[in-house]
Scaffold this motif. Structure first.
Motif, PDB file in Angstrom:
ATOM      1  N   LEU A  73     -14.195  -6.964 -49.824  1.00  0.00           N
ATOM      2  CA  LEU A  73     -14.789  -8.040 -49.026  1.00  0.00           C
ATOM      3  C   LEU A  73     -13.850  -9.247 -48.903  1.00  0.00           C
ATOM      4  CD1 LEU A  73     -18.474  -7.920 -50.307  1.00  0.00           C
ATOM      5  CD2 LEU A  73     -17.700  -7.501 -47.954  1.00  0.00           C
ATOM      6  N   ARG A 142     -20.912  -5.869 -46.092  1.00  0.00           N
ATOM      7  CA  ARG A 142     -21.230  -7.294 -45.997  1.00  0.00           C
ATOM      8  C   ARG A 142     -21.756  -7.810 -47.331  1.00  0.00           C
ATOM      9  NH1 ARG A 142     -19.392  -5.979 -41.794  1.00  0.00           N
ATOM     10  NH2 ARG A 142     -20.147  -6.338 -39.672  1.00  0.00           N
ATOM     11  N   CYS A 144     -24.498 -10.621 -48.762  1.00  0.00           N
ATOM     12  CA  CYS A 144     -25.672 -11.349 -48.299  1.00  0.00           C
ATOM     13  C   CYS A 144     -25.356 -12.836 -48.212  1.00  0.00           C
ATOM     14  CB  CYS A 144     -26.839 -11.118 -49.248  1.00  0.00           C
ATOM     15  SG  CYS A 144     -28.363 -11.928 -48.728  1.00  0.00           S
ATOM     16  N   GLU A 145     -25.825 -13.472 -47.137  1.00  0.00           N
ATOM     17  CA  GLU A 145     -25.635 -14.908 -46.950  1.00  0.00           C
ATOM     18  C   GLU A 145     -26.779 -15.718 -47.540  1.00  0.00           C
ATOM     19  OE1 GLU A 145     -24.766 -15.962 -42.894  1.00  0.00           O
ATOM     20  OE2 GLU A 145     -23.450 -14.230 -42.656  1.00  0.00           O
ATOM     21  N   VAL A 152     -24.629  -6.829 -51.914  1.00  0.00           N
ATOM     22  CA  VAL A 152     -23.775  -6.318 -50.848  1.00  0.00           C
ATOM     23  C   VAL A 152     -24.481  -5.142 -50.200  1.00  0.00           C
ATOM     24  CG1 VAL A 152     -21.572  -7.139 -51.769  1.00  0.00           C
ATOM     25  CG2 VAL A 152     -22.479  -4.961 -52.549  1.00  0.00           C
ATOM     26  N   ASP A 155     -23.961  -3.068 -43.073  1.00  0.00           N
ATOM     27  CA  ASP A 155     -24.652  -3.619 -41.911  1.00  0.00           C
ATOM     28  C   ASP A 155     -24.695  -2.559 -40.816  1.00  0.00           C
ATOM     29  OD1 ASP A 155     -25.684  -4.975 -39.792  1.00  0.00           O
ATOM     30  OD2 ASP A 155     -24.074  -6.452 -39.673  1.00  0.00           O
ATOM     31  N   HIS A 160     -24.413  -5.285 -35.341  1.00  0.00           N
ATOM     32  CA  HIS A 160     -23.765  -5.587 -36.628  1.00  0.00           C
ATOM     33  C   HIS A 160     -23.751  -7.078 -36.921  1.00  0.00           C
ATOM     34  CE1 HIS A 160     -22.739  -1.418 -36.653  1.00  0.00           C
ATOM     35  NE2 HIS A 160     -22.080  -1.554 -35.522  1.00  0.00           N
ATOM     36  N   ARG A 161     -24.931  -7.709 -36.770  1.00  0.00           N
ATOM     37  CA  ARG A 161     -25.042  -9.147 -37.028  1.00  0.00           C
ATOM     38  C   ARG A 161     -26.005  -9.447 -38.163  1.00  0.00           C
ATOM     39  NH1 ARG A 161     -25.460  -9.720 -30.951  1.00  0.00           N
ATOM     40  NH2 ARG A 161     -27.652  -9.654 -31.455  1.00  0.00           N
ATOM     41  N   ARG A 162     -26.316  -8.477 -38.963  1.00  0.00           N
ATOM     42  CA  ARG A 162     -27.231  -8.690 -40.086  1.00  0.00           C
ATOM     43  C   ARG A 162     -26.595  -9.680 -41.049  1.00  0.00           C
ATOM     44  NH1 ARG A 162     -28.981  -3.664 -43.908  1.00  0.00           N
ATOM     45  NH2 ARG A 162     -29.724  -4.863 -45.664  1.00  0.00           N
ATOM     46  N   ARG A 163     -27.378 -10.644 -41.519  1.00  0.00           N
ATOM     47  CA  ARG A 163     -26.853 -11.691 -42.394  1.00  0.00           C
ATOM     48  C   ARG A 163     -27.351 -11.573 -43.830  1.00  0.00           C
ATOM     49  NH1 ARG A 163     -28.564 -16.993 -39.953  1.00  0.00           N
ATOM     50  NH2 ARG A 163     -27.418 -17.765 -41.741  1.00  0.00           N
ATOM     51  N   CYS A 165     -29.283  -9.299 -47.139  1.00  0.00           N
ATOM     52  CA  CYS A 165     -29.499  -7.990 -47.741  1.00  0.00           C
ATOM     53  C   CYS A 165     -30.857  -7.444 -47.341  1.00  0.00           C
ATOM     54  CB  CYS A 165     -29.364  -8.067 -49.257  1.00  0.00           C
ATOM     55  SG  CYS A 165     -30.592  -9.140 -50.061  1.00  0.00           S
TER      56      CYS A 165
END
Length: 189
Positions: A73, A142, A144-145, A152, A155, A160-163, A165
């Protein structure tokens, strides 16, 4: 336990939350639940002894997989010792699968030849090797934001815009926090 990361190796990484020190695999019973929940062991497969040595082995593999995933990452070189340990575990034979009839006569999956810790570790380690060597899957990796979340995931969302988990957990927390900020801002204006 959480099984929504898109890969069994990432589901193993999700069993520990570093900020909270929350250990998801504290003993053999919790490891047994994780193994069944992750789909590594069919529900009806008898697991004899899942002792402290199994717990230690899975925690060590979890740490090595997490180290490799986090390096990926960050775009950093992987820790060579962690990579060597994951490769060594992946080289072992995974558990054998058999198709057997259940009570209703349907074919179901069952592990055959005995369930060994090394075989189950091999299955998770192979999943990690496949993830880290597949350019398509690596591109979907990804973090998680969500505030304070360290999970992690892959996505696989459209675009592919998942922010987060989980939309239900971290996504919902973020939406609630955003709503509170708007309400507070409107009240102070």
């Amino acid at each position: 336990m959480w099984f929504d990361s898109g890969r069994v190796c990432l589901d193993l990484v999700a069993t520990f939350v570093p900020r909270r020190g929350a250990e998801g695999i504290r003993d053999g019973d919790e490891l047994r639940l994780w193994l069944v929940g992750a789909g590594l062991v069919p529900d009806r497969t008898p697991l004899g002894r899942v002792g402290p040595d199994w717990v230690v082995a899975f925690r060590e593999l979890r740490g090595d997989v997490e180290s490799l995933v986090r390096a990926e990452l960050r775009g950093a070189a992987p820790d060579e010792d962690a990579l060597a340990r994951v490769n060594a575990a992946a080289a072992g034979p995974p558990p054998g699968l058999c198709a057997v009839r259940d009570q209703e006569g349907h074919l179901v999956r069952e592990l055959c030849g005995g369930v060994e810790c090394a075989g189950l570790l091999a299955a998770v380690a192979r999943d990690a090797v496949e993830l880290l060597t597949d350019p398509g899957d690596r591109a979907l990796l990804r973090a998680c934001e969500g505030d304070g979340c360290a999970r992690v995931y892959l996505d696989t969302s459209r675009g592919h815009r998942r922010r987060w988990c989980s939309s239900e957990m971290c996504g919902n927390r973020e939406r609630v926090a955003r709503h509170r900020r708007r309400v507070l801002a409107a009240g102070s204006a």
